[in-house]
Design a protein around this motif. Structure first.
Motif, PDB file in Angstrom:
ATOM      1  N   ARG A   1     -17.718   2.216  -6.296  1.00 59.24           N
ATOM      2  CA  ARG A   1     -18.759   2.497  -5.318  1.00 59.24           C
ATOM      3  C   ARG A   1     -18.167   2.998  -3.996  1.00 59.24           C
ATOM      4  O   ARG A   1     -18.714   3.872  -3.345  1.00 59.24           O
ATOM      5  N   TYR A   2     -17.020   2.462  -3.611  1.00 60.77           N
ATOM      6  CA  TYR A   2     -16.407   2.859  -2.336  1.00 60.77           C
ATOM      7  C   TYR A   2     -15.313   3.909  -2.509  1.00 60.77           C
ATOM      8  O   TYR A   2     -14.677   4.297  -1.538  1.00 60.77           O
ATOM      9  N   GLY A   3     -15.061   4.339  -3.736  1.00 56.65           N
ATOM     10  CA  GLY A   3     -14.093   5.400  -3.976  1.00 56.65           C
ATOM     11  C   GLY A   3     -12.652   4.979  -3.752  1.00 56.65           C
ATOM     12  O   GLY A   3     -11.829   5.769  -3.307  1.00 56.65           O
ATOM     13  N   ILE A   4     -12.362   3.731  -4.075  1.00 58.74           N
ATOM     14  CA  ILE A   4     -10.979   3.245  -3.971  1.00 58.74           C
ATOM     15  C   ILE A   4     -10.538   2.778  -5.352  1.00 58.74           C
ATOM     16  O   ILE A   4     -11.361   2.534  -6.230  1.00 58.74           O
TER      17      ILE A   4
ATOM     18  N   GLU B   1     -14.424  -3.349   7.556  1.00 55.89           N
ATOM     19  CA  GLU B   1     -14.887  -2.655   6.348  1.00 55.89           C
ATOM     20  C   GLU B   1     -14.190  -3.213   5.110  1.00 55.89           C
ATOM     21  O   GLU B   1     -14.827  -3.452   4.075  1.00 55.89           O
ATOM     22  N   LYS B   2     -12.887  -3.438   5.225  1.00 57.28           N
ATOM     23  CA  LYS B   2     -12.145  -4.002   4.088  1.00 57.28           C
ATOM     24  C   LYS B   2     -12.698  -5.371   3.711  1.00 57.28           C
ATOM     25  O   LYS B   2     -12.907  -5.666   2.530  1.00 57.28           O
ATOM     26  N   LEU B   3     -12.941  -6.211   4.723  1.00 52.32           N
ATOM     27  CA  LEU B   3     -13.455  -7.551   4.461  1.00 52.32           C
ATOM     28  C   LEU B   3     -14.828  -7.481   3.796  1.00 52.32           C
ATOM     29  O   LEU B   3     -15.106  -8.220   2.853  1.00 52.32           O
ATOM     30  N   LYS B   4     -15.684  -6.569   4.244  1.00 55.15           N
ATOM     31  CA  LYS B   4     -17.011  -6.395   3.640  1.00 55.15           C
ATOM     32  C   LYS B   4     -16.877  -6.017   2.162  1.00 55.15           C
ATOM     33  O   LYS B   4     -17.567  -6.562   1.301  1.00 55.15           O
ATOM     34  N   ILE B   5     -15.969  -5.101   1.854  1.00 55.12           N
ATOM     35  CA  ILE B   5     -15.763  -4.655   0.473  1.00 55.12           C
ATOM     36  C   ILE B   5     -15.193  -5.800  -0.374  1.00 55.12           C
ATOM     37  O   ILE B   5     -15.621  -6.025  -1.506  1.00 55.12           O
ATOM     38  N   VAL B   6     -14.248  -6.534   0.175  1.00 52.50           N
ATOM     39  CA  VAL B   6     -13.649  -7.660  -0.556  1.00 52.50           C
ATOM     40  C   VAL B   6     -14.705  -8.717  -0.854  1.00 52.50           C
ATOM     41  O   VAL B   6     -14.804  -9.221  -1.981  1.00 52.50           O
ATOM     42  N   VAL B   7     -15.514  -9.078   0.137  1.00 48.82           N
ATOM     43  CA  VAL B   7     -16.557 -10.086  -0.070  1.00 48.82           C
ATOM     44  C   VAL B   7     -17.545  -9.613  -1.122  1.00 48.82           C
ATOM     45  O   VAL B   7     -17.950 -10.374  -1.998  1.00 48.82           O
ATOM     46  N   GLU B   8     -17.918  -8.345  -1.068  1.00 50.14           N
ATOM     47  CA  GLU B   8     -18.836  -7.794  -2.066  1.00 50.14           C
ATOM     48  C   GLU B   8     -18.234  -7.857  -3.462  1.00 50.14           C
ATOM     49  O   GLU B   8     -18.928  -8.154  -4.439  1.00 50.14           O
ATOM     50  N   SER B   9     -16.933  -7.591  -3.576  1.00 52.93           N
ATOM     51  CA  SER B   9     -16.289  -7.597  -4.898  1.00 52.93           C
ATOM     52  C   SER B   9     -16.190  -8.993  -5.483  1.00 52.93           C
ATOM     53  O   SER B   9     -16.039  -9.158  -6.684  1.00 52.93           O
TER      54      SER B   9
ATOM     55  N   PRO C   1     -18.719 -12.395 -10.997  1.00 54.49           N
ATOM     56  CA  PRO C   1     -17.600 -12.081 -11.881  1.00 54.49           C
ATOM     57  C   PRO C   1     -17.667 -10.632 -12.353  1.00 54.49           C
ATOM     58  O   PRO C   1     -18.742 -10.071 -12.531  1.00 54.49           O
ATOM     59  N   ARG C   2     -16.535 -10.038 -12.554  1.00 49.31           N
ATOM     60  CA  ARG C   2     -16.393  -8.668 -13.075  1.00 49.31           C
ATOM     61  C   ARG C   2     -17.028  -7.618 -12.169  1.00 49.31           C
ATOM     62  O   ARG C   2     -17.482  -6.587 -12.634  1.00 49.31           O
ATOM     63  N   LEU C   3     -17.097  -7.878 -10.873  1.00 43.46           N
ATOM     64  CA  LEU C   3     -17.701  -6.937  -9.952  1.00 43.46           C
ATOM     65  C   LEU C   3     -16.658  -6.101  -9.224  1.00 43.46           C
ATOM     66  O   LEU C   3     -16.991  -5.155  -8.530  1.00 43.46           O
ATOM     67  N   ALA C   4     -15.388  -6.416  -9.403  1.00 44.02           N
ATOM     68  CA  ALA C   4     -14.325  -5.723  -8.666  1.00 44.02           C
ATOM     69  C   ALA C   4     -14.271  -4.236  -9.021  1.00 44.02           C
ATOM     70  O   ALA C   4     -14.195  -3.386  -8.128  1.00 44.02           O
TER      71      ALA C   4
END
Length: 131
Positions: A48-51, A27-35, A39-42
């Motif tokens: 979106r994931y509440g972190i 799950e962490k890897l999926k979120i990191v790849v998505e971020s 650019p500026r998507l972090a």
């Protein structure tokens, strides 16, 4: 109870505190790849994931610094000692056998180190007279 008191309690929200969400590595890897998709998507991904953004930044560093594949095995590179290369030999006449004499007024005399002192004195006397 009167009617106003009853309305104050019509809606009751229960908020859980102190409970942490556990994220799997997948799950962490999926979120990191998505971020990192744009650019500026972090920040948007973190919301979106509440972190928090700092949590996402920590995960990004963790996945960036991890080596890919199995644990690296230490390896050694053999060291080879080679003899120092020989420098070309200089001829017996070297520039170090000369000496430079700077006189008052900035005049310079360059002579061989083996020059006779009497001859050098005569040259200096002649040069000093020309001032």
């Amino acid at each position: 109870m009167d009617r106003n008191t009853h309305r104050a309690f019509e809606r009751l929200e229960i908020v859980e505190m102190g409970r942490r969400r556990r994220w799997s590595d997948e799950e962490k890897l999926k979120i990191v790849v998505e971020s990192m998709a744009a650019p500026r998507l972090a920040s948007a991904t973190a919301r979106r994931y509440g972190i928090s953004r700092s949590q996402l930044a920590t995960w990004r560093r963790t996945f960036r610094d991890e080596p890919a594949g199995p644990d690296p095995v230490p390896t050694f590179v053999p060291a080879v000692l080679a003899p120092a290369p020989e420098l070309p030999r200089q001829e017996s006449v070297a520039t170090s056998s000369r000496m430079e004499i700077i006189l008052t007024g900035g005049r310079r005399i360059v002579v061989d180190a083996g020059v006779a002192p009497e001859a050098l004195a005569r040259v200096i006397a002649v040069v000093d007279r020309r001032r």
